[in-house]
Design an enzyme around this catalytic site. Structure first.
Site, PDB file in Angstrom:
ATOM      1  N   ASP A   1      50.162 121.511  95.437  1.00  0.00           N
ATOM      2  CA  ASP A   1      50.344 121.085  94.047  1.00  0.00           C
ATOM      3  C   ASP A   1      51.806 120.749  93.740  1.00  0.00           C
ATOM      4  O   ASP A   1      52.380 121.240  92.762  1.00  0.00           O
ATOM      5  CB  ASP A   1      49.862 122.170  93.078  1.00  0.00           C
TER       6      ASP A   1
ATOM      7  N   GLU B   1      40.588 117.971  88.122  1.00  0.00           N
ATOM      8  CA  GLU B   1      41.717 118.847  87.829  1.00  0.00           C
ATOM      9  C   GLU B   1      43.017 118.172  88.249  1.00  0.00           C
ATOM     10  O   GLU B   1      43.028 117.034  88.703  1.00  0.00           O
ATOM     11  CB  GLU B   1      41.556 120.195  88.547  1.00  0.00           C
TER      12      GLU B   1
END
Length: 514
Positions: A49, A215
């Protein structure tokens, strides 16, 4: 901090927030730089991420740390390629949170730096919080959670709408309870301390390829459109199915339209499960920094950060380029002689088991714990093939001083020495099993060596003279069970024993890509 010869960690940076929303029109007069091959491995090892931002003349990046601590590494670069860890957002857990430190988004504005992040709330669920600092290296002041929905709230991203109003964009974690996963937007006050007004749904997982979730939304504004670059399907583990999609809207609050040719990034020969990143404009070119598992290192090395160029198409969408076949692992070596006065930033530990360490006079002293792995500190790996070694001073009645490949507190494989004995052990789901012992007599120093092949084939040996090594325990221990679902392995040092006992380490060396 100790100066350590770094592994060949590579990096990249991008404008993760307001500097990312406006850019020169496609085909404009902005000077074109030499393109970076796409994709390029830029942060080798476990950096899920990834988020990056340009702050002044330097670039700063951060990434998920999950249950490894300290939380959220702060990496600095002047060239977008070579990175140095300058610290962490949290050396100590915020008062409200206990674990799962995920998806930090670094966002500079008006002389301050904000970190929007996810963490698990004590006696609650996942929340999006925010911390701020006057400079990118910190120190950071935590402002607490902004949103905590019943099913969990994750992956916060700040964005201003077409009128300059600040919003927080995030995902409701419905997939954790078998529900859809809406992407929400809600106005955020300028102090970044509270959401205001009503939340609005932007889109959710309603396309077959997205499976049970969407997401990791990041946004960029170009021309008439806001573009959302998002991830969908299964993020993590050997059975991951992650991919990257694009959606667009002329207003931040929608309506949003998904690209019919999604996913725009999917599995390739060298990399799989690409997703969850941030866009950057640099010298008239646009890039996306995201993570993926290498087909070679997989879950053992973790989700590594890649950089890929993209362009805006004539029909108003985004197309990702492919110009290179990047390496899937990096060869290199690092050595820590513990010559400083504090632990190097290269080391991690469990968020649940902070170690007690002293570094002095060229030696690391680690205070023992009696349960599970014992006390431990761990180091990222950047290749599925590596060796690690350490020299210890076996004491009687000191702690068992060891070297281990570590998944988490209850899953590890290691070798340890105490007094005149060396032993190899395996810990699986908290249950320990002895895999072999050797009697070495009374010696002043013992060097322990771990060899790992293909991420999961582990063997150990020892030396009493530092050069001739003797195998101990099973020759090919299967460590395939070790990686947690959301993060990669560490290799590191352990101390197991009664309260007050310590283990002494003279050095640590990691050779990767062997």
């Amino acid at each position: 901090m100790i100066t350590v010869r770094k592994l060949l960690h590579y990096g990249v940076a991008c404008f993760a927030f307001l500097t990312c929303k406006s850019s020169a029109p496609t085909g404009g007069s902005s000077p074109k730089s030499t393109p970076i091959p796409s994709p390029t491995l830029v942060l080798a090892g476990d950096y899920p991420d990834p988020s990056v931002a340009r702050i002044g003349k330097a670039y700063w990046a951060t990434a998920t740390s999950s249950n490894w601590f300290p939380a959220f590494p702060l990496l600095k670069s002047t060239d977008l390629i070579h990175w140095e860890t300058k610290g962490f957002v949290f050396e100590k857990k915020p008062d409200w949170a206990d674990f799962y430190f995920w998806a930090p988004e670094i966002a500079p504005e008006k002389g301050k730096v904000y970190i929007y992040y996810t963490a698990h709330k004590k006696d609650g669920n996942l929340c999006v919080g925010v911390a701020s600092a006057s400079k990118p290296e910190g120190p950071y002041r935590d402002h607490g959670p902004l949103v905590c929905q019943t099913d969990g709230s994750i992956d916060g991203f700040p964005m201003r709408d077409e009128n300059g109003k600040l919003y927080l964009v995030w995902k409701e974690d419905g997939n954790s309870v078998g529900r859809p996963t809406p992407i929400w937007a809600q106005a955020l006050n300028e102090e970044r301390t509270a959401l205001v007004g009503e939340k609005r749904e932007l889109f959710r997982n309603d396309a077959p390829w997205e499976a049970n979730l969407v997401e990791g939304v990041s946004m960029i504004r170009q021309g008439d459109y806001f573009y959302a670059i998002y991830a969908a399907a299964g993020c993590c583990g050997s059975a991951c199915t992650y991919g990257t999609g694009i959606a667009r809207a002329k207003s931040l609050l929608g309506p949003w339209e998904k690209y019919r040719q999604n996913p725009v990034l999917a599995a390739e020969p060298s990399w799989k499960c690409p997703g969850h990143g941030t866009p950057i404009e640099k010298d008239g070119r646009h890039y996306f920094l995201y993570h993926a598992y290498s087909q070679q290192g997989g879950v053992f090395v973790g989700r590594q950060a890649l950089l890929r160029e993209f362009r805006f198409t004539n029909d108003g969408w985004i197309a990702f380029e492919r110009t290179a076949n990047p390496a899937t692992s990096v060869a290199g070596s690092t050595k820590d002689d513990f010559n400083g006065s504090a632990l190097s930033t290269a080391w991690n530990w469990s968020v649940f088991r902070p170690p007690v360490v002293q570094v002095r006079q060229g030696q690391l002293q680690l205070t023992a714990r009696p349960d599970h792995v014992g006390a431990y500190i761990g180091h990222r790996t950047i290749s599925p093939n590596y060796t690690a070694r350490t020299t210890v001073t076996p004491e009687q009645p000191g702690a068992w001083a060891g070297l281990a490949v570590i998944g988490d507190d209850e899953n590890a494989v290691g070798v340890a020495v105490q007094g005149g004995q060396v032993r190899v052990w395996k810990l699986e789901k908290g249950k320990e099993q002895a895999l072999g012992t050797a009697q070495i007599g009374k010696v002043p120093r013992v060097t322990l060596l771990a060899k790992v092949q293909n991420g999961s084939g582990i063997s150990f040996s020892y030396s009493t003279d530092g050069s001739s090594f003797v195998p101990v325990g099973e020759r090919a221990i299967d460590g395939s069970y070790l990686p947690p679902w959301d993060r990669a392995l560490r290799v590191g040092l352990t101390a197991k024993g009664t309260t007050g006992q310590t283990a002494q380490f003279d050095d640590f060396t990691l050779n990767s890509g062997l």
